[in-house]
Enzyme design. Structure first.
Site, PDB file in Angstrom:
ATOM      1  N   PRO A 167       0.796  -1.226   0.000  1.00  0.00           N
ATOM      2  CA  PRO A 167       0.000   0.000   0.000  1.00  0.00           C
ATOM      3  C   PRO A 167       0.827   1.275   0.000  1.00  0.00           C
ATOM      4  O   PRO A 167       1.861   1.372   0.656  1.00  0.00           O
ATOM      5  CB  PRO A 167      -0.838  -0.101   1.270  1.00  0.00           C
ATOM      6  CG  PRO A 167      -0.173  -1.113   2.115  1.00  0.00           C
ATOM      7  CD  PRO A 167       0.555  -2.033   1.194  1.00  0.00           C
ATOM      8  N   ASN A 168       0.328   2.215  -0.767  1.00  0.00           N
ATOM      9  CA  ASN A 168       0.844   3.582  -0.887  1.00  0.00           C
ATOM     10  C   ASN A 168       2.159   3.690  -1.651  1.00  0.00           C
ATOM     11  O   ASN A 168       2.616   4.802  -1.913  1.00  0.00           O
ATOM     12  CB  ASN A 168       0.965   4.254   0.485  1.00  0.00           C
ATOM     13  CG  ASN A 168      -0.379   4.327   1.171  1.00  0.00           C
ATOM     14  OD1 ASN A 168      -1.351   4.795   0.576  1.00  0.00           O
ATOM     15  ND2 ASN A 168      -0.457   3.859   2.394  1.00  0.00           N
ATOM     16  N   ARG A 213       4.698  11.072  -2.558  1.00  0.00           N
ATOM     17  CA  ARG A 213       4.415  10.916  -1.135  1.00  0.00           C
ATOM     18  C   ARG A 213       5.679  11.137  -0.307  1.00  0.00           C
ATOM     19  O   ARG A 213       6.681  10.468  -0.506  1.00  0.00           O
ATOM     20  CB  ARG A 213       3.901   9.495  -0.900  1.00  0.00           C
ATOM     21  CG  ARG A 213       3.758   9.125   0.545  1.00  0.00           C
ATOM     22  CD  ARG A 213       3.472   7.635   0.686  1.00  0.00           C
ATOM     23  NE  ARG A 213       3.388   7.286   2.090  1.00  0.00           N
ATOM     24  CZ  ARG A 213       3.675   6.103   2.584  1.00  0.00           C
ATOM     25  NH1 ARG A 213       4.061   5.136   1.771  1.00  0.00           N
ATOM     26  NH2 ARG A 213       3.594   5.864   3.861  1.00  0.00           N
ATOM     27  N   TYR A 236      10.805   9.059   1.179  1.00  0.00           N
ATOM     28  CA  TYR A 236      10.742   8.090   0.091  1.00  0.00           C
ATOM     29  C   TYR A 236      11.384   8.551  -1.215  1.00  0.00           C
ATOM     30  O   TYR A 236      11.413   7.801  -2.188  1.00  0.00           O
ATOM     31  CB  TYR A 236       9.289   7.688  -0.167  1.00  0.00           C
ATOM     32  CG  TYR A 236       8.644   7.052   1.043  1.00  0.00           C
ATOM     33  CD1 TYR A 236       8.966   5.751   1.407  1.00  0.00           C
ATOM     34  CD2 TYR A 236       7.740   7.750   1.828  1.00  0.00           C
ATOM     35  CE1 TYR A 236       8.398   5.156   2.519  1.00  0.00           C
ATOM     36  CE2 TYR A 236       7.162   7.162   2.945  1.00  0.00           C
ATOM     37  CZ  TYR A 236       7.496   5.867   3.278  1.00  0.00           C
ATOM     38  OH  TYR A 236       6.933   5.292   4.388  1.00  0.00           O
ATOM     39  N   ASN A 254       8.031  -5.646  -0.558  1.00  0.00           N
ATOM     40  CA  ASN A 254       7.879  -4.494   0.323  1.00  0.00           C
ATOM     41  C   ASN A 254       6.395  -4.405   0.615  1.00  0.00           C
ATOM     42  O   ASN A 254       5.634  -3.816  -0.143  1.00  0.00           O
ATOM     43  CB  ASN A 254       8.392  -3.210  -0.333  1.00  0.00           C
ATOM     44  CG  ASN A 254       8.329  -2.021   0.609  1.00  0.00           C
ATOM     45  OD1 ASN A 254       7.640  -2.061   1.621  1.00  0.00           O
ATOM     46  ND2 ASN A 254       9.037  -0.965   0.271  1.00  0.00           N
ATOM     47  N   ALA A 287       3.032  -0.899   5.038  1.00  0.00           N
ATOM     48  CA  ALA A 287       2.388  -0.926   6.357  1.00  0.00           C
ATOM     49  C   ALA A 287       1.867  -2.303   6.736  1.00  0.00           C
ATOM     50  O   ALA A 287       1.797  -2.642   7.929  1.00  0.00           O
ATOM     51  CB  ALA A 287       1.255   0.104   6.404  1.00  0.00           C
ATOM     52  N   HIS A 327       3.662  -4.760   9.276  1.00  0.00           N
ATOM     53  CA  HIS A 327       3.520  -4.648  10.724  1.00  0.00           C
ATOM     54  C   HIS A 327       2.162  -5.093  11.228  1.00  0.00           C
ATOM     55  O   HIS A 327       1.936  -5.123  12.444  1.00  0.00           O
ATOM     56  CB  HIS A 327       3.762  -3.193  11.143  1.00  0.00           C
ATOM     57  CG  HIS A 327       4.862  -2.546  10.369  1.00  0.00           C
ATOM     58  ND1 HIS A 327       6.184  -2.917  10.497  1.00  0.00           N
ATOM     59  CD2 HIS A 327       4.840  -1.584   9.405  1.00  0.00           C
ATOM     60  CE1 HIS A 327       6.916  -2.190   9.661  1.00  0.00           C
ATOM     61  NE2 HIS A 327       6.121  -1.376   8.994  1.00  0.00           N
ATOM     62  N   ASP A 340       1.957 -15.400   6.829  1.00  0.00           N
ATOM     63  CA  ASP A 340       1.639 -16.810   6.603  1.00  0.00           C
ATOM     64  C   ASP A 340       1.820 -17.193   5.135  1.00  0.00           C
ATOM     65  O   ASP A 340       2.270 -18.307   4.836  1.00  0.00           O
ATOM     66  CB  ASP A 340       0.204 -17.117   7.036  1.00  0.00           C
ATOM     67  CG  ASP A 340       0.047 -17.204   8.551  1.00  0.00           C
ATOM     68  OD1 ASP A 340       1.063 -17.247   9.273  1.00  0.00           O
ATOM     69  OD2 ASP A 340      -1.120 -17.226   9.010  1.00  0.00           O
ATOM     70  N   GLU A 351      12.642  -9.384   2.182  1.00  0.00           N
ATOM     71  CA  GLU A 351      11.807  -8.273   2.660  1.00  0.00           C
ATOM     72  C   GLU A 351      12.596  -6.981   2.507  1.00  0.00           C
ATOM     73  O   GLU A 351      13.754  -6.903   2.922  1.00  0.00           O
ATOM     74  CB  GLU A 351      11.451  -8.503   4.133  1.00  0.00           C
ATOM     75  CG  GLU A 351      10.623  -7.398   4.744  1.00  0.00           C
ATOM     76  CD  GLU A 351      10.360  -7.617   6.230  1.00  0.00           C
ATOM     77  OE1 GLU A 351       9.945  -6.644   6.882  1.00  0.00           O
ATOM     78  OE2 GLU A 351      10.588  -8.737   6.752  1.00  0.00           O
ATOM     79  N   HIS A 407      12.478  -2.557   2.702  1.00  0.00           N
ATOM     80  CA  HIS A 407      11.836  -1.300   3.102  1.00  0.00           C
ATOM     81  C   HIS A 407      12.728  -0.150   2.670  1.00  0.00           C
ATOM     82  O   HIS A 407      13.950  -0.221   2.805  1.00  0.00           O
ATOM     83  CB  HIS A 407      11.605  -1.252   4.616  1.00  0.00           C
ATOM     84  CG  HIS A 407      10.697  -2.334   5.083  1.00  0.00           C
ATOM     85  ND1 HIS A 407       9.334  -2.260   4.911  1.00  0.00           N
ATOM     86  CD2 HIS A 407      10.957  -3.524   5.658  1.00  0.00           C
ATOM     87  CE1 HIS A 407       8.792  -3.374   5.381  1.00  0.00           C
ATOM     88  NE2 HIS A 407       9.752  -4.158   5.835  1.00  0.00           N
ATOM     89  N   ARG A 457      11.622   4.845  12.991  1.00  0.00           N
ATOM     90  CA  ARG A 457      10.279   5.423  12.891  1.00  0.00           C
ATOM     91  C   ARG A 457       9.434   4.993  14.093  1.00  0.00           C
ATOM     92  O   ARG A 457       9.966   4.566  15.110  1.00  0.00           O
ATOM     93  CB  ARG A 457       9.664   5.011  11.557  1.00  0.00           C
ATOM     94  CG  ARG A 457      10.515   5.535  10.386  1.00  0.00           C
ATOM     95  CD  ARG A 457       9.962   5.199   9.053  1.00  0.00           C
ATOM     96  NE  ARG A 457       8.685   5.875   8.856  1.00  0.00           N
ATOM     97  CZ  ARG A 457       7.845   5.563   7.877  1.00  0.00           C
ATOM     98  NH1 ARG A 457       8.130   4.595   7.036  1.00  0.00           N
ATOM     99  NH2 ARG A 457       6.708   6.221   7.744  1.00  0.00           N
ATOM    100  N   ARG A 499       6.267   0.143  13.909  1.00  0.00           N
ATOM    101  CA  ARG A 499       6.944  -0.297  12.681  1.00  0.00           C
ATOM    102  C   ARG A 499       8.152  -1.196  12.970  1.00  0.00           C
ATOM    103  O   ARG A 499       8.804  -1.676  12.055  1.00  0.00           O
ATOM    104  CB  ARG A 499       7.377   0.907  11.848  1.00  0.00           C
ATOM    105  CG  ARG A 499       6.209   1.725  11.319  1.00  0.00           C
ATOM    106  CD  ARG A 499       6.683   2.803  10.374  1.00  0.00           C
ATOM    107  NE  ARG A 499       5.662   3.793  10.136  1.00  0.00           N
ATOM    108  CZ  ARG A 499       4.714   3.695   9.201  1.00  0.00           C
ATOM    109  NH1 ARG A 499       4.668   2.648   8.409  1.00  0.00           N
ATOM    110  NH2 ARG A 499       3.818   4.659   9.058  1.00  0.00           N
TER     111      ARG A 499
END
Length: 138
Positions: free
Chosen positions: A10-11, A18, A23, A72, A75, A78, A85, A96, A98, A105, A109
């Site tokens: 998301p985002n 943003r 970012y 990635n 949100a 977390h 799963d 993973e 980020h 942060r 997070r």
């Protein structure tokens, strides 16, 4: 040729617009073109969704046929036991990623439901985090 996929949550479709102080000011699509040029030895696919279930479905769809996944989950990292799963359930190694250093942060997070099932975790290097993840598949 190794077939990899980058899955963004998301985002992340708003990269370049943003919070550029966190970012950066580059869209992911532009960055993806750079990655494909930098890593011609990989066939790199891309998927982005703001919807948790779509991310889980994509992980399940590619989790037995690709050579690697760079995830990635943003949100959802977390909050989503379901995504954690899904990563645990598939055979393909997952890195993973980020963009920001999640440990610098908000405290919420600092928890990841993905990390225990990932091949590795890369965070805090901006978009370069994806470069580093691709290097892990060489």
């Amino acid at each position: 040729m190794n077939k990899l996929i980058i899955i963004n949550g998301p985002n992340l479709n708003l990269l370049g617009k943003r919070e550029p102080e966190i970012y950066g000011d580059q869209s992911f699509e532009d960055y993806l073109d750079e990655l494909k040029s930098k890593f011609p030895e990989f066939a790199i696919d891309y998927f982005q969704s703001n919807i948790e279930g779509e991310l889980i479905s994509k992980l399940q769809d590619v989790g037995f046929t690709y050579d690697g996944i760079i995830l990635n989950a943003a949100a959802y990292t977390h909050t989503s036991v379901g995504i954690g799963d899904a990563v645990k359930s598939i055979e393909v190694p997952v890195v993973e990623v980020h963009i920001s250093n999640t440990f610098s942060r908000e405290v919420f997070r600092h928890q990841s439901y993905i990390s225990p099932h990932a091949k590795g975790v890369i965070l805090g290097f901006g978009l370069e985090s994806y470069d580093l993840a691709l290097h892990s598949f060489k």
